[in-house]
Design a protein around this motif. Sequence first.
Motif, PDB file in Angstrom:
ATOM      1  N   ALA A 244     -43.549  12.934  18.159  1.00 27.38           N
ATOM      2  CA  ALA A 244     -42.317  12.178  17.902  1.00 27.38           C
ATOM      3  C   ALA A 244     -41.180  13.156  17.624  1.00 27.38           C
ATOM      4  O   ALA A 244     -41.196  13.842  16.597  1.00 27.38           O
ATOM      5  N   ILE A 245     -40.231  13.243  18.540  1.00 28.66           N
ATOM      6  CA  ILE A 245     -39.028  14.044  18.288  1.00 28.66           C
ATOM      7  C   ILE A 245     -37.806  13.246  18.747  1.00 28.66           C
ATOM      8  O   ILE A 245     -37.900  12.341  19.579  1.00 28.66           O
ATOM      9  N   GLY A 246     -36.674  13.585  18.171  1.00 29.49           N
ATOM     10  CA  GLY A 246     -35.407  13.005  18.595  1.00 29.49           C
ATOM     11  C   GLY A 246     -34.350  14.084  18.562  1.00 29.49           C
ATOM     12  O   GLY A 246     -34.222  14.791  17.559  1.00 29.49           O
ATOM     13  N   PHE A 247     -33.604  14.250  19.662  1.00 31.19           N
ATOM     14  CA  PHE A 247     -32.577  15.288  19.659  1.00 31.19           C
ATOM     15  C   PHE A 247     -31.195  14.728  19.992  1.00 31.19           C
ATOM     16  O   PHE A 247     -30.358  15.401  20.575  1.00 31.19           O
ATOM     17  N   LYS A 248     -30.967  13.488  19.563  1.00 34.24           N
ATOM     18  CA  LYS A 248     -29.622  12.932  19.674  1.00 34.24           C
ATOM     19  C   LYS A 248     -28.638  13.783  18.882  1.00 34.24           C
ATOM     20  O   LYS A 248     -27.528  14.069  19.334  1.00 34.24           O
ATOM     21  N   ASN A 249     -29.015  14.171  17.664  1.00 38.59           N
ATOM     22  CA  ASN A 249     -28.163  15.005  16.818  1.00 38.59           C
ATOM     23  C   ASN A 249     -28.383  16.485  17.064  1.00 38.59           C
ATOM     24  O   ASN A 249     -27.448  17.250  17.105  1.00 38.59           O
ATOM     25  N   TRP A 250     -29.594  16.887  17.175  1.00 39.38           N
ATOM     26  CA  TRP A 250     -29.954  18.221  17.661  1.00 39.38           C
ATOM     27  C   TRP A 250     -31.450  18.421  17.591  1.00 39.38           C
ATOM     28  O   TRP A 250     -32.182  17.624  17.020  1.00 39.38           O
ATOM     29  N   LYS A 316     -35.058   7.420  13.644  1.00 33.22           N
ATOM     30  CA  LYS A 316     -35.600   6.574  14.713  1.00 33.22           C
ATOM     31  C   LYS A 316     -36.841   7.211  15.336  1.00 33.22           C
ATOM     32  O   LYS A 316     -37.823   6.521  15.626  1.00 33.22           O
ATOM     33  N   ALA A 317     -36.808   8.519  15.521  1.00 26.87           N
ATOM     34  CA  ALA A 317     -37.971   9.198  16.077  1.00 26.87           C
ATOM     35  C   ALA A 317     -39.172   9.071  15.149  1.00 26.87           C
ATOM     36  O   ALA A 317     -40.291   8.806  15.597  1.00 26.87           O
TER      37      ALA A 317
END
Length: 569
Positions: A244-250, A316-317
């Motif tokens: 689980a990763i999210g890179f919307k912000n970085w 969210k991630a």
Amino acid sequence: MTRRNKTRLSAMLLTGIVSLSAIASGCGNNEPEQTNTKPADTAAGSAETGSGLKDGKYDPPITITYLRPWGPDVKFKTGETQDDNVHVKWAHDKLGIDLKNQWISPSTNNAFETKLRLSLATNEKMPDIISYRGDFNLVRELIDSGKFIDAGELFDQYAGDVWKDAMNEDPTVWYPYMADGKRIGIPILDYAYNGDPVMWIREDWMQKLGLTAPKTLDDLEKVMEAFTNKDPDGNGKNDTYGLAIGFKNWINTWMSDAGWIFGAFGTMSNQWNLTEDGKLEYGSVTPGAKQALATLQSWMGKGYLPTEAGLYDETKAAEDFTAGKAGIVVGPHWMPAWPLEDVKKNNKDAQYKAYPIPMGPDGQAGRHGTSNANGVVLINKDMEHPEAFFAYQNYLFEQFANPPVGGEFENGLAEGYDWVMVDGKPTTDAAHTGGYAPEKYTITFDGARIPSLNMETLAKLAGGEEAKTPFEKKLKLSTPQSMLDAAKIVLEQKDIVMQQMFTGAPTATMQMNNDILAKMEKDTFSQIIYGKASIDSFDSFVEKWKSSGGEQITQEVNEWYQSVSGGQK
């Protein structure tokens, strides 16, 4: 919200776990050089001097005027206010110091910042002390105003040994608040490693599929392959994935982090790293960054990552992990407090466990670091008795940061607030205390914190050592074993920390070009990760980054670093 703000959130999550404070010891007793202030005692000094300090207390009392933003997390009892509360009364009774807000403004909607900037613009008189966490540009405006004294000299003269030792755990905390080689602002210390990540894995999935702990990226790929394609939740559907990763912000962020993938190749993206030759380089334009992006591109293509990663923020991630969609998430040791326990709302049999950050192909591992400081104190150059602030803060470091058995703050800062007696025993349970936190009434937001104390205590308890001090006992009672184990891993891997080394004000070229460079970087990285651009497009990105101001910024950043690292005492 920035990573620094999120790190503060993590500290807040632990506030109920960790509060209390320190061993009574003698304070620094260096006599000051002759200045325009009166002579000063140490915080615990007994001799009467012209400052009015007698037996550790000012008589007659003196007033410290100050400003600090008041957040919505600060809760007062009925009838108490920012200027009239249990801590203000304590400072008057114990130290002969009257704490007075010059004016009061909330921290929300930039109200404090707006009012303070207006005060600067109209040349209004500044208070004795400004204590602040937030907009770094405002901090620089205050420093550049010329209204505040070289606090480093005062610190050397008046700070006690406990406070000095805490500050010396990482002298680079001074760097953001320096000007012309002088330490204008005093860093407000926080707990070390509080936001440093570990790898959280669904342990029940590991056991079901017969997997072993991943020590390398190759090992990790095998785990992610199984989590993605071998139905670890047993529902007969192909609806799970690995990481689980999210890179919307970085990419390198406070939770659902992927910076450690870059660390496996010897760099850390989106920050300035210290090289072996003592210079700073931008981690996103190094050969290691290209290798990390190739790895992420491969994992995305194999379905190990969420297809929505570019749209996911950190929270969210992490929700994909707690919802049982993903088997791995990387984040701080405190995640069992929030949000990891939510995984059991969806599956009461779910289990998770912390693991070390895995190594790359050359045996390297790396994770982003957490600063030992989370704010600054500025002292007015016209303050009549600056030593009074040190008397106040020394006492908190020596008696509150790590309280001795039988000490004034053994159970908490104030009975009836952060602790009460129930059935003849002290408790900090919010169900009985009402959730009051008087350390938040202090000038420096949290009273006093010794950076290494929290994580070292957690790691000690994880190893089964007996809790002996009040600080240790509180942690033992309040911290789940999963968090203790994670803290132990954090300390065991402390040598892989890659700290953000540029902490100064934006350079001249940054101010002009940073927005363009940041957009270029995010667009290129996203295109590569999603396979819409070849990995070789990274090389043209690096050249364009350099020619679009990056090379000049690198020079400016290194000039700044040499000025602070060479100028610090």
